[in-house]
Design an enzyme around this catalytic site. Structure first.
Site, PDB file in Angstrom:
ATOM      1  N   LYS A  67      31.095  21.744  21.711  1.00  0.00           N
ATOM      2  CA  LYS A  67      30.924  20.831  20.374  1.00  0.00           C
ATOM      3  C   LYS A  67      29.520  20.121  20.585  1.00  0.00           C
ATOM      4  O   LYS A  67      29.050  19.534  21.396  1.00  0.00           O
ATOM      5  CB  LYS A  67      31.956  19.634  20.752  1.00  0.00           C
ATOM      6  CG  LYS A  67      32.111  18.661  19.389  1.00  0.00           C
ATOM      7  CD  LYS A  67      33.395  17.716  19.861  1.00  0.00           C
ATOM      8  CE  LYS A  67      32.974  16.556  20.404  1.00  0.00           C
ATOM      9  NZ  LYS A  67      33.885  15.277  20.350  1.00  0.00           N
ATOM     10  N   GLN A 139      38.974   5.405  12.731  1.00  0.00           N
ATOM     11  CA  GLN A 139      39.794   5.382  13.908  1.00  0.00           C
ATOM     12  C   GLN A 139      40.906   4.475  14.106  1.00  0.00           C
ATOM     13  O   GLN A 139      41.999   4.808  14.214  1.00  0.00           O
ATOM     14  CB  GLN A 139      38.899   5.534  15.216  1.00  0.00           C
ATOM     15  CG  GLN A 139      39.463   5.531  16.393  1.00  0.00           C
ATOM     16  CD  GLN A 139      40.138   7.182  16.401  1.00  0.00           C
ATOM     17  OE1 GLN A 139      41.434   7.451  16.936  1.00  0.00           O
ATOM     18  NE2 GLN A 139      39.696   8.016  16.042  1.00  0.00           N
TER      19      GLN A 139
END
Lengths: 315, 315
Positions: A67, A139
């Site tokens: 990633k 978030q």
């Protein structure tokens, strides 16, 4: 090699399957069955940016994942998002690249939110009076969204630093079916809510110990690099149970690292989420205990969510 | 984001520009102007495979690179190449992914061959009698191909372990316009050639010191991980000049690490290729000196070749 866009990934990801895969990943990680090489980090000082490369392989899995996440904090002025990122999924049997997930960081956001959901499922009090959210960003929203699967409670109180952010969060929460309230006083959140998620990049405590009610569960996801802190160390010390995603990461730079370094808690008090999921650590024992989950984000989550996203595209 | 295939990359890469970019990269690396995080390595024991992730950012560059290389050694039985790989190029000003180079490891092969060309250009004797190649694989061929730009010599002698490999190499060399000879006795190579490249994954010395003629230059590219070795440590000790691509890597696991650990040479004798290119280290001084270039491969080469490949696609 498949190249998948964020839109394709978002449209096809099965969240229930993702929760299952993440749980399996945490268990494997805590059992020492995951290869997680050191994180590669870059600093782009002239561009006010950074990048990190996180990779993981769950032993026995048919794939592994690399990633790349970037944060360039002058991007908004250019009309671009600050955060970007992608994941590469490769075959663990032939090494061939299988897929490039151009998720623009979305998979990292959702795997973080789902880890919060997993922690809350295990540790929240039976009766949730209100959900408290510290922060109003992406978030904060995703955590609230995911908590709907954990509790029937549809009351939320959110703390933020500015009114426009709070107003936008309130509208978002209403859209999810919540009775929502916002405040610039974090004590109010602790006074109303007994399931609290902290989601900010703060570098000083936002939630004081004496505000928090007995029986509260707190999930802290903001502290993901050195120097970040959202909780009063006295609150960490007061917690009856402390669950961490990674003993190594959390003791280095997680939320609980501050209390650990100050000698307020000891390593022996900590247990990993994977151990809790495997039944090898104790969770909440009664409705008066304060429980804390410190989530720094581990690469095994990336490997599991990427593999899951790919499986969802195939099915 | 652009996705480029190996065929597209091979067809458009300007090798002269690549040499220039690699030279600039080596200079920047030796000047401490390159961010090179620790390599991430995986071992896939059940599949007899491995993977490494190498990343680099040259300060001041508009891009940075993350490279994933895999080696799965049971692949040929499945009709697949053992080595695969790709590079991701990202913007160093916004973090956005710019290109995915699906080069299948070719860019790593060519940047290694071009580093050999750069070293030979700086260190080969004025009069090359014959080129010697130890090994007959892909890298052996690419090194020979690239050396045509460094010397007018069109005589080559190659060493290999088996006749089919040698016959195929001989045919390849003829195709490049070389008068070629092959042998299974490495002493013959050293007896004929004064510009030698060693390209094998050997774990024991193939080239003995007493075979090598005064005035010879040797480039060793095989030793790229711990345990590999192609040269007699006495030959390393005998060299008048030792140039390494990276002091850190070469002293850890490069060809010269064996002589270094045995106390036959000292760190003070070594100079980096970037320092030689910048005129800060001495190269060959006369036609009797033995010179040695130890190339382990550094991530700055990946960053430079990837950036160059991308520039060539645009132009």
């Amino acid at each position: 090699m498949k190249v998948l866009s964020k839109a394709q990934i978002v449209a096809s990801l099965d969240l229930e399957l993702a929760v299952q895969r993440l749980q399996e990943g945490f268990v494997a990680f805590s059992a020492g069955q995951v290869q997680v090489p050191p994180v590669q980090a870059f600093a782009f000082n002239q561009a006010n940016g950074d990048c990190c490369v996180k990779s993981a392989f769950v032993e026995g899995s048919d794939t592994f994942t690399v990633k790349v996440s970037t944060g360039f904090y002058d991007n908004p002025a250019k009309g671009l998002a600050s955060n970007d990122g992608l994941m590469m999924v490769l075959s663990a049997t032939t090494g061939q690249p299988l897929a490039l997930l151009q998720d623009e960081g979305w998979l990292t956001c959702i795997r973080t939110a789902l880890a919060g959901r997993i922690a809350a499922h295990l540790l929240a009090p039976r009766q949730v009076n209100a959900i408290g959210i510290i922060g109003t960003g992406t978030q904060a929203r995703m955590q609230l969204e995911q908590l709907r699967a954990v509790t029937a409670c549809r009351k939320v109180i959110a703390w933020g630093r500015n009114e426009p952010g709070l107003a936008a969060f309130e509208a978002f929460a209403h859209g999810l079916g919540f009775q929502a309230r916002t405040t610039r006083d974090a004590a109010e959140v602790a006074g109303m809510a007994n399931l609290i998620v902290t989601t900010t990049p703060s570098r000083e405590p936002l939630l004081q110990s004496h505000w928090v009610q007995p029986g509260t569960h707190i999930t802290a996801v903001g502290a993901d690099t050195a120097g970040k802190q959202e909780l009063d160390p006295a609150l960490v010390a007061r917690a009856d149970r402390i669950i961490v995603d990674s003993l190594v990461q959390c003791s280095q730079y997680g939320e609980i690292s501050h209390a650990l370094k100050a000698g307020l808690i000891s390593l022996g008090q900590l247990a990993e989420l994977g151990a809790l999921l495997a039944g090898q650590a104790k969770g909440r024992e009664d409705d008066q205990q304060i429980t804390l989950a410190d989530l720094t984000g581990v690469a095994v989550q990336d490997a599991q969510i990427a593999n899951c996203a790919l499986a969802c595209m195939h099915s």
